[in-house]
Design an enzyme around this catalytic site. Structure first.
Site, PDB file in Angstrom:
ATOM      1  N   ASP A  71      -0.065   5.077   1.170  1.00 23.71           N
ATOM      2  CA  ASP A  71      -0.272   6.150   1.910  1.00 23.71           C
ATOM      3  C   ASP A  71      -0.418   5.473   3.111  1.00 23.71           C
ATOM      4  O   ASP A  71      -0.942   4.516   3.390  1.00 23.71           O
ATOM      5  CB  ASP A  71      -1.707   6.833   1.795  1.00 23.71           C
ATOM      6  CG  ASP A  71      -1.694   7.881   0.735  1.00 23.71           C
ATOM      7  OD1 ASP A  71      -0.846   8.693   0.763  1.00 23.71           O
ATOM      8  OD2 ASP A  71      -2.392   7.618  -0.185  1.00 23.71           O
TER       9      ASP A  71
ATOM     10  N   ASP B 213       0.879  -1.053   0.163  1.00 24.05           N
ATOM     11  CA  ASP B 213      -0.006   0.134   0.040  1.00 24.05           C
ATOM     12  C   ASP B 213       0.762   1.268  -0.131  1.00 24.05           C
ATOM     13  O   ASP B 213       2.003   1.218   0.376  1.00 24.05           O
ATOM     14  CB  ASP B 213      -0.825  -0.053   1.062  1.00 24.05           C
ATOM     15  CG  ASP B 213      -1.449   1.229   1.450  1.00 24.05           C
ATOM     16  OD1 ASP B 213      -2.291   1.621   0.694  1.00 24.05           O
ATOM     17  OD2 ASP B 213      -1.528   1.767   2.602  1.00 24.05           O
TER      18      ASP B 213
ATOM     19  N   LYS C 234     -10.726  -0.489  -1.979  1.00 27.93           N
ATOM     20  CA  LYS C 234     -10.494  -1.160  -0.914  1.00 27.93           C
ATOM     21  C   LYS C 234     -11.926  -0.601  -0.040  1.00 27.93           C
ATOM     22  O   LYS C 234     -12.205   0.531  -0.218  1.00 27.93           O
ATOM     23  CB  LYS C 234      -9.452  -0.685   0.139  1.00 27.93           C
ATOM     24  CG  LYS C 234      -8.187  -1.116  -0.969  1.00 27.93           C
ATOM     25  CD  LYS C 234      -6.916  -0.594  -0.327  1.00 27.93           C
ATOM     26  CE  LYS C 234      -5.536  -0.761  -0.976  1.00 27.93           C
ATOM     27  NZ  LYS C 234      -4.554  -0.148  -0.689  1.00 27.93           N
TER      28      LYS C 234
HETATM   29 CA    CA Z   1      -2.765   3.291   3.645  1.00 23.29          CA
END
Ligand code: CA
Length: 221
Positions: free
Chosen positions: A10, A8, A144
């Site tokens: 961020d 992932d 997500k």
């Molecule tokens: Ca994240």
């Protein structure tokens, strides 16, 4: 047989979540929707519209109109862009170099929708990632916690769920990775308690990317 690590972005590769939390909570409050920074972390990975509607239903008793969504999202983006550029997460480059030295593929799976993403990633992490092995918001229909982004990451790498590990920081991201059937390491880089990340389905929770990098070789996944 491990073949790839799916990262992932961020809150994992970049320390960008404090900026997102600040911008979301201030923009929402300007429109009369009080949002505490912790709630930004709980909803990390949700679409802007989905996040806005959670708040609008709580405070206004209805979904936001498309105009309202656009205004709030524009206000959030404008505020975000006044903040200092997020720095690479401490430990991320160490871990990525170890993963590359092991001969494992490096895949990015992010809900972000920035065309300049690869430039930012290459500047911070030279010679680690390639455009063929990146999943962004442009590649998927469902964000997500839907498993689609991680399933797309597996497809781009041409591997099975059992041949990958995901590194995630957010509850919805962890849910997405586990729903895709992938072993998931959570790194707790934000203010949420570890228990929230375990409840989302994390197989392991680590306190930081630096900790994960420092202990990477000791683990036999
Ligand atoms: Ca994240």
């Amino acid at each position: 047989m491990l073949k790839a690590i799916l990262f992932d972005m961020d809150g994992v590769l970049f320390d960008s979540m404090p900026n997102h939390a600040y911008a979301w909570s201030h923009a929402m409050t300007d429109f009369g929707l009080r949002m505490e920074p912790e709630e930004v972390y709980m909803n990390e990975g949700r679409t802007g519209k989905g996040t806005i509607n959670i708040l609008s239903n709580r405070f206004w008793g209805r979904d936001a109109t498309d105009d309202e969504v656009q205004q709030i999202y524009d206000a959030k983006s404008a505020l975000f862009n006044t903040l200092p550029e997020p720095k690479p997460m401490p430990g991320a480059l160490d871990l990525l170099n170890k993963v590359r030295a092991q001969g494992l593929m490096r895949v990015i799976v992010t809900g972000s929708a920035t065309h300049a993403l690869l430039d930012r990633v290459n500047a911070a992490f030279p010679d680690i990632f390639s455009p063929e092995l990146m999943v962004t918001a442009f590649d998927v229909r469902h964000g997500k916690p839907n498993p689609e982004p991680y399933l797309m990451g597996l497809r781009k790498a041409d591997i099975q769920p059992s041949e990958a590990i995901v590194v995630e920081n957010a509850p919805l991201g962890i849910q997405a990775a586990r729903a895709a059937g992938i072993f998931t390491i959570a790194v707790n880089t934000g203010p949420l308690p570890d228990s929230v990340l375990y409840e989302a389905g994390a197989n392991i929770v680590m306190p930081s990317m630096q900790h994960l990098a420092d202990h990477w070789e000791e683990k036999k996944y």
